[in-house]
Write an enzyme that holds these catalytic residues in place. Sequence first.
Site, PDB file in Angstrom:
ATOM      1  N   ARG A 177     -11.958   7.665  27.847  1.00 44.03           N
ATOM      2  CA  ARG A 177     -12.952   7.913  27.245  1.00 44.03           C
ATOM      3  C   ARG A 177     -13.486   9.079  26.683  1.00 44.03           C
ATOM      4  NH1 ARG A 177     -11.536   3.499  27.622  1.00 44.03           N
ATOM      5  NH2 ARG A 177     -12.281   1.934  28.654  1.00 44.03           N
ATOM      6  N   SER A 226     -20.700  -0.716  29.282  1.00 43.85           N
ATOM      7  CA  SER A 226     -20.467  -0.139  30.554  1.00 43.85           C
ATOM      8  C   SER A 226     -21.186   1.233  30.904  1.00 43.85           C
ATOM      9  CB  SER A 226     -19.018   0.166  30.788  1.00 43.85           C
ATOM     10  OG  SER A 226     -18.568  -1.109  30.662  1.00 43.85           O
ATOM     11  N   GLU A 296     -20.959   6.879  31.485  1.00 47.16           N
ATOM     12  CA  GLU A 296     -20.177   6.562  30.263  1.00 47.16           C
ATOM     13  C   GLU A 296     -20.716   6.129  28.983  1.00 47.16           C
ATOM     14  OE1 GLU A 296     -17.086   3.034  28.698  1.00 47.16           O
ATOM     15  OE2 GLU A 296     -16.633   3.870  30.779  1.00 47.16           O
TER      16      GLU A 296
END
Length: 305
Positions: A177, A226, A296
């Site tokens: 990420r 998420s 995230e």
Amino acid sequence: MSAALTSHPGNPLPEFRGRLTQGAALGPRTWFRTGGAADLLLIPEDAADLAQAMRALEPGMAVTALGACSNVIVRDAGIAGAVVRLARGFSDIARDGDGIVAGAAALDMTVAEHAAEMGLAGLEFMAGIPGTIGGAVRMNAGAYGSDIAAVLDWVEIVTRDGTQARIAGADLDFGYRHSGLPPDAVVTRARLRATPADPAAVKARIADVRAAREAAQPVRARTGGSTFRNPEGHAAWKLIDEAGCRGLLRDGAQVSEKHCNFLINTGTATSTALEELGEIVRARVLSASGIDLHWEIRRIGRTHA
């Protein structure tokens, strides 16, 4: 509003060809439907228009790029400086040999669908990512066994000083990420590798991805994807569940009953409530397991008015 804008009571970018709005509400644009306003919202016509605007903005002004706002909490006090949102002039999707060139505003799901129609495989995972190509490159978005790092040939950007550049995917230092893009750069276009395949087979795999996402995630709720990264060797949702946070509710913000790593606006939540609930979850997981969850979802904007 920032001092850099109050010195421009009229149009601070007179040569800008796109749409410019001062004090633009951002909440309605986000998937959570929460958040404050942008000091200045720019929707450029094309890459040249964006580059000219970046050069014309005062050097000290912050620039924030927003895509589909599917994985972001815009704080209630809004975003200082300029917010760039790419729209129609950045949504083209075209075949390029054994790959696809897509504008940064193209939806990941739409790119996957176009690839299937063209008989190109390898991008099916993108049908499970509710964002845009620009955001996907910026955060190395991934799902269902693949990510952008595995398929990106190159990306084109406009830097804060208005320079247009192309960077090879191999030079972006991708991580989980994470990408090595310059912080203030705006993605405008990218080329994604693919493999010729039977269109029917590719469409079937996309259908499987969508079915899996629908079964596991609260896709019809006001959510943001998420919430926390998966710690190495662990699933964030399981840690959250084991800490007793499934369904936890605070001021209209809730931990999803369906998938514990999703926060939901039940209808009355503010961005502050969502962020505070996330911090409560982090504290409970740390207490229960000793593991520190990391956000995230991007949390951006002023913390105070």
